[in-house]
Structures are given as structure tokens and as C-alpha cells.
Design a protein around this motif. Structure first.
Motif, PDB file in Angstrom:
ATOM      1  N   GLY A 179       0.453  -0.978  -0.093  1.00 33.44           N
ATOM      2  CA  GLY A 179       0.277   0.383  -0.304  1.00 33.44           C
ATOM      3  C   GLY A 179       0.648   1.223  -0.132  1.00 33.44           C
ATOM      4  N   LEU A 209       2.392   3.883  -2.154  1.00 33.52           N
ATOM      5  CA  LEU A 209       2.157   4.050  -3.235  1.00 33.52           C
ATOM      6  C   LEU A 209       3.097   5.107  -3.965  1.00 33.52           C
ATOM      7  N   GLU A 219       0.454   5.784 -11.706  1.00 36.66           N
ATOM      8  CA  GLU A 219      -0.590   5.606 -12.454  1.00 36.66           C
ATOM      9  C   GLU A 219      -2.135   5.162 -11.539  1.00 36.66           C
ATOM     10  N   ILE A 220      -1.641   4.493 -10.762  1.00 43.13           N
ATOM     11  CA  ILE A 220      -2.262   3.590  -9.389  1.00 43.13           C
ATOM     12  C   ILE A 220      -3.415   4.387  -8.361  1.00 43.13           C
ATOM     13  N   VAL A 221      -2.164   5.730  -8.051  1.00 42.04           N
ATOM     14  CA  VAL A 221      -2.523   6.559  -7.148  1.00 42.04           C
ATOM     15  C   VAL A 221      -2.903   7.558  -7.659  1.00 42.04           C
ATOM     16  N   ARG A 222      -3.123   8.299  -8.919  1.00 41.61           N
ATOM     17  CA  ARG A 222      -3.900   8.677  -9.697  1.00 41.61           C
ATOM     18  C   ARG A 222      -5.587   7.888 -10.027  1.00 41.61           C
ATOM     19  N   SER A 223      -5.244   6.702 -10.425  1.00 48.45           N
ATOM     20  CA  SER A 223      -6.302   5.873 -10.395  1.00 48.45           C
ATOM     21  C   SER A 223      -6.908   5.955  -9.201  1.00 48.45           C
ATOM     22  N   ASN A 224      -6.914   5.461  -8.270  1.00 50.88           N
ATOM     23  CA  ASN A 224      -6.788   5.585  -6.880  1.00 50.88           C
ATOM     24  C   ASN A 224      -7.895   6.986  -6.460  1.00 50.88           C
ATOM     25  N   GLN A 225      -7.418   8.083  -6.635  1.00 48.12           N
ATOM     26  CA  GLN A 225      -7.943   9.774  -6.510  1.00 48.12           C
ATOM     27  C   GLN A 225      -8.663   9.720  -7.673  1.00 48.12           C
ATOM     28  N   LYS A 276     -11.337   7.165  -8.619  1.00 45.70           N
ATOM     29  CA  LYS A 276     -11.814   6.837  -7.946  1.00 45.70           C
ATOM     30  C   LYS A 276     -12.940   7.291  -6.870  1.00 45.70           C
ATOM     31  N   ASP A 277     -11.942   7.559  -6.040  1.00 45.87           N
ATOM     32  CA  ASP A 277     -12.398   8.844  -4.560  1.00 45.87           C
ATOM     33  C   ASP A 277     -13.060   9.853  -5.032  1.00 45.87           C
TER      34      ASP A 277
END
Length: 498
Positions: A210, A212, A237-243, A245-246
Motif C-alpha cells: 500500500g 504507493l 497511475e495507481i495513485v491517479r486512478s485511486n484519486q 476512484k475516490d
């Protein structure tokens, strides 16, 4: 001791390959050197025998049967570097310059057999009695009459073998040195690969737990550099996707809460009773509209899920883009009227601009684009729509004079869940679904925008040739179109305006 892992595998493979190569090279080298020395000895003795035959002419005229002639043969054929033996054709030793064998011994080595057949024979082996390794070279000499002998030279190979042994030991020493150098180089090479891999593995493990925010550090080259860059990009990209998504969860929660609150509130109000029919109709109307809104949100998410799983089914046929755009304008007319936004269509009324596609899905595409244009346009502004054909493609454009999109957001606006302005609501899936649907129709979508000046969305779809339309289009063209039902101007020379 190198621990198990890639380092050991690399070192072991390099070591084995080099070891096998060295063994092969040294074997060939020693074999070649031994052959060279042995051939040199053989050639020297053979040349001596050939030259000594010239001195045997006087002996051939005398009586050769006695031991005196044998002594003369020994004298004339003597070679200081080898022992000379005179044998009869049965292989019995008649005379010898220095006996290795007992007197009158019978020899049956391969060189004697070859000499009896008229060849120059050669044999390498152990001398009986002494165990010394020797080389024997034999040749038949015919002195005329019954005076035919076998001349046999014996020379020791111990001195040559000792030199070969020294050369072999030297070659082994060189091989060991080479192996040591290869071992050191292979360990260094393995570590240069394994260290970055260990670093990347450690960072990957932290990302899996976790964290990232960590990144692979180090200026790695070639494939390892690409791997490190890819891992860092993946984390970004995961951080961006999580943001995203949030933001999506926050937005969709708000979008769902608002209609549900309205539905719940009016349901409880109506359930309590005591309201006149007009208020009841208003409440039921609100409940109906909010329910449709909820259904639209759910369907949008379901459509996106189908597209992501390649489960979207298209019912394709001949579709008129002009009619699709006209119907879209009629569907959004009421919403545009509320903001006093004017819609204007510029197209050739005499052409349908047909494509092969799913009419409902294409209408969904244009509804989403025009709805976005209305949503982000100022009051009392214009939205221009156009349909034309260029280079075998139907080009449909929607241009507004609204707030526009910044260059930073323009490259992300078609990403799933991305929203330029969260205040306007929505799931952030509309343009992502639109792009997927256009691509399913083998088309392209281009967005051009300038912040504060407006946005232009252009869709290009493969056109159906006129000959493929047949009479079906002519029949449809004779029926009243959407424009005639709603008072849209029918003069082809003037742009359509709602």
C-alpha cells in the motif's frame, strides 16, 4: 559460498560454459602439439632411412648372408638419435645397435607388418622389459636376391612426453587463471543485474503493502531501466486512478443521495396524506424524474462495465447521422431552453449521411456530447452542430462557446471517472463510454478546446456508399423527419436552429 539465486545461476552458467570451452581448447591444443612432435620424429627417421639407401649399393654387390654384411648395414644405417634393428621378413631380430630386446627375438608390432607390405610403418607403445614409451619406424630394404631386410628404428619418447607434460601443466595453470578471472567477472556482472532487481523487488513489495509513494531510485540502463520506469509509472497511475476512484465515489454518492433523498422525502410526505391532487401530482412527478435519473446513472455504469468486459452488443444497420443529430436536438431542446441556449444545425437536408451502425448507441453518443455542451455553456449562448462528408467519412461536429477545458484537463477528460467540474454532477463515465462506442463503430473522436472560449467535439465515422443505401433510404426520406414535426426550418440553404 554464493547463496542460491540468480547470482549463483549466472556465475554457474558462465563458469560451466568457460570451463567446457577451456577443456575443449586445451585438449585440441595438447593433441595438436603431441601430433606435431611425433610427426617431426617420424619424418626425421623416415628421411634418414631414405637417404641411407644411397649408401647400400656397394653392399648389394657383396655376399650379404654373413654377419659382416649385417654389421655394415648397422654402420651405414646407424642413427645417433635412435636404436637400429635389422630384422628378417619373419620379424626376427638379426642385429641391433643396442639391444632392448633379447638376441634373436621375434617382433610382431604393427610397424613391422606395415613394412612387410611395402609401407613405412610406425608404432608407438611401451618397450617390453623397461616399460619406456618408444616410437618404432620400420621400412623394408631390398638388396637384391634373397637379401631383403626390415630396418627398424626405435627412439624414446620420454623426453618429448616430459616436455608435453610441462606444456600441459602450463596450459592447466592458464586455464585456472582464466577461470578465476571469469569467476570474478561473472560475480560482478551478476551483482550488477541482481542488485537492481533486488531494489525493484523491495520497492514492489512496499507498493504491494500500500505504500504507493515509494519509487525505484537509480539510473538503470536497458531492460532494467525500462522495468524501473514502468514500475514507477504504474505506481503513479495507481495513485491517479485511486484519486479518480475516490472522486468518483464521492461524486456518485452525491449523485445517488440527491434523488434518493427527494424520493424518500416525497414518499414520506405523500404517505402522510392530507395533500390536494395538485401537490400529489407534483410529488409523483418529482419521484418519477428522480427515479429516471437514478436509472440513467445505473445504466451509464452498466454500459461502461459491459464495454470494459467487451460484452457490449451492437445491433447494426443503416443509420442516418443527420436524423440522429436532429433527434438529439429535439431531445435536449427543453434543457437548452431553460438556459436560453440556441441550437443550430448546418447540414445538407437532401442527404441522409448514412453509416452502418447501432442507431440507439450512436444517439447515446450525440446525446452525451450535446448534453455536455449545454451543461458547460453560458446562458444565452449558441451551440453549433454540423454534419458533412469528407474523404469517405461522415464528419459530425458539436461546437459550443462555453467555459472550455484547459490543456491539462483535455488530455484526461476521456479517462474513466475523470470530471473537470465536480459541481456539475455526473459519474465521469460519459465521455469514456462515448469514445468506446465510437471506436466500436470504427470511428474516431477528436476534442479541441480552449479555456474560456469553448469546445469542439468532432466525430468521424465510415460512410456507407450511396449504392448500398438502395430504395430503403428513399422511402424513409419521403416521410416527415424530426425537423418537420417540431418546426425546425426546412430550407436546406439555411442552418437549422432550435
Amino acid at each position: 559460498m554464493i547463496k542460491k539465486g540468480i547470482t549463483r545461476q549466472i556465475v554457474l552458467h558462465y563458469f560451466i560454459v568457460v570451463l567446457l570451452a577451456l577443456l575443449l581448447v586445451e585438449f585440441i591444443f595438447m593433441l595438436a602439439v603431441q601430433r606435431y612432435y611425433y610427426e617431426s620424429i617420424y619424418n626425421t627417421i623416415s628421411s634418414h632411412i631414405s637417404m641411407s639407401k644411397d649408401f647400400l649399393e656397394p653392399i648389394a654387390r657383396e655376399d650379404n648372408a654373413d654377419n659382416g654384411n649385417l654389421s655394415k648395414l648397422l654402420t651405414n644405417l646407424n642413427f645417433s638419435r635412435a636404436e637400429l634393428e635389422i630384422l628378417d621378413l619373419n620379424g626376427r631380430v638379426l642385429a641391433s645397435s643396442a639391444a632392448f630386446e633379447s638376441d634373436r627375438a621375434v617382433l610382431q608390432t604393427s610397424d613391422i607388418m606395415q613394412a612387410m607390405n611395402g609401407n613405412t610403418g610406425r608404432w608407438v607403445g611401451r618397450q617390453p622389459g623397461t616399460g619406456e614409451q618408444v616410437m618404432a619406424v620400420s621400412q623394408k630394404i631390398d638388396l637384391g636376391g634373397e637379401n631383403t631386410y626390415i630396418v627398424r628404428y626405435l627412439t624414446s619418447l620420454e623426453n618429448v612426453n616430459s616436455k608435453l607434460l610441462v606444456m600441459g601443466l602450463l596450459a592447466v595453470a592458464v586455464g585456472v587463471a582464466v577461470l578465476a578471472i571469469v569467476l570474478i567477472i561473472s560475480i560482478g556482472m551478476a551483482n550488477s543485474i541482481v542488485r537492481p532487481i533486488n531494489n525493484i523487488t523491495a520497492v514492489s513489495a512496499q507498493m504491494a503493502r500500500g505504500r504507493l509513494d515509494v519509487r525505484v531510485k537509480g539510473n538503470y540502463k536497458h531492460e532494467l531501466g525500462e522495468l524501473a520506469s514502468t514500475l514507477n509509472f504504474m505506481a503513479h497511475e495507481i495513485v491517479r486512478s485511486n484519486q479518480i476512484k475516490d472522486d468518483f465515489i464521492s461524486s456518485i454518492s452525491h449523485e445517488l443521495r440527491t434523488p434518493l433523498t427527494s424520493i424518500k422525502g416525497w414518499s414520506e410526505t405523500l404517505d402522510s396524506g392530507g395533500y390536494d391532487p395538485d401537490e400529489t401530482r407534483i410529488g409523483m412527478s418529482i419521484i418519477s424524474k428522480e427515479t429516471e435519473r437514478l436509472i440513467g446513472l445505473v445504466e451509464e455504469m452498466l454500459d461502461f462495465s459491459k464495454l470494459q468486459q467487451n460484452q457490449m452488443k451492437l445491433v447494426k444497420g443503416t443509420v442516418s447521422i443527420r436524423e440522429i443529430v436532429q433527434e438529439t436536438m429535439l431531445n435536449v431542446w427543453a434543457k437548452a431552453e431553460q438556459k436560453q441556449i440556441h441550437l443550430k444545425l448546418d447540414t445538407d437536408e437532401n442527404r441522409a449521411f448514412n453509416v452502418f451502425g447501432d442507431g440507439n448507441r450512436l444517439k447515446q453518443v450525440f446525446l452525451n456530447i450535446v448534453d455536455n455542451a449545454i451543461k458547460f455553456s453560458h446562458e444565452n449562448s449558441w451551440i453549433y452542430l454540423s454534419v458533412k462528408e469528407e474523404d469517405g467519412k461522415i464528419i459530425a461536429a458539436v461546437q459550443d462557446t462555453g467555459i472550455g477545458i484547459s490543456e491539462e484537463h483535455l488530455i484526461k477528460v476521456r479517462d474513466r471517472f475523470f470530471q473537470v467540474d465536480h459541481q456539475n454532477g455526473g459519474t465521469g463515465l460519459g465521455l469514456a463510454i462515448t469514445q468506446e462506442l465510437v471506436e466500436l463503430h470504427e470511428g474516431t473522436i477528436i476534442m479541441q478546446s480552449e479555456l474560456g472560449s469553448g469546445t469542439t467535439v468532432t466525430i468521424a465515422l465510415p460512410a456507407l456508399p450511396e449504392e448500398e443505401m438502395g430504395s430503403e433510404y428513399q422511402a424513409d426520406d419521403s416521410t416527415p423527419g424530426p425537423g418537420s414535426e417540431t418546426g425546425i426550418q426546412q430550407n436546406p440553404s439555411d442552418p437549422k436552429e432550435v
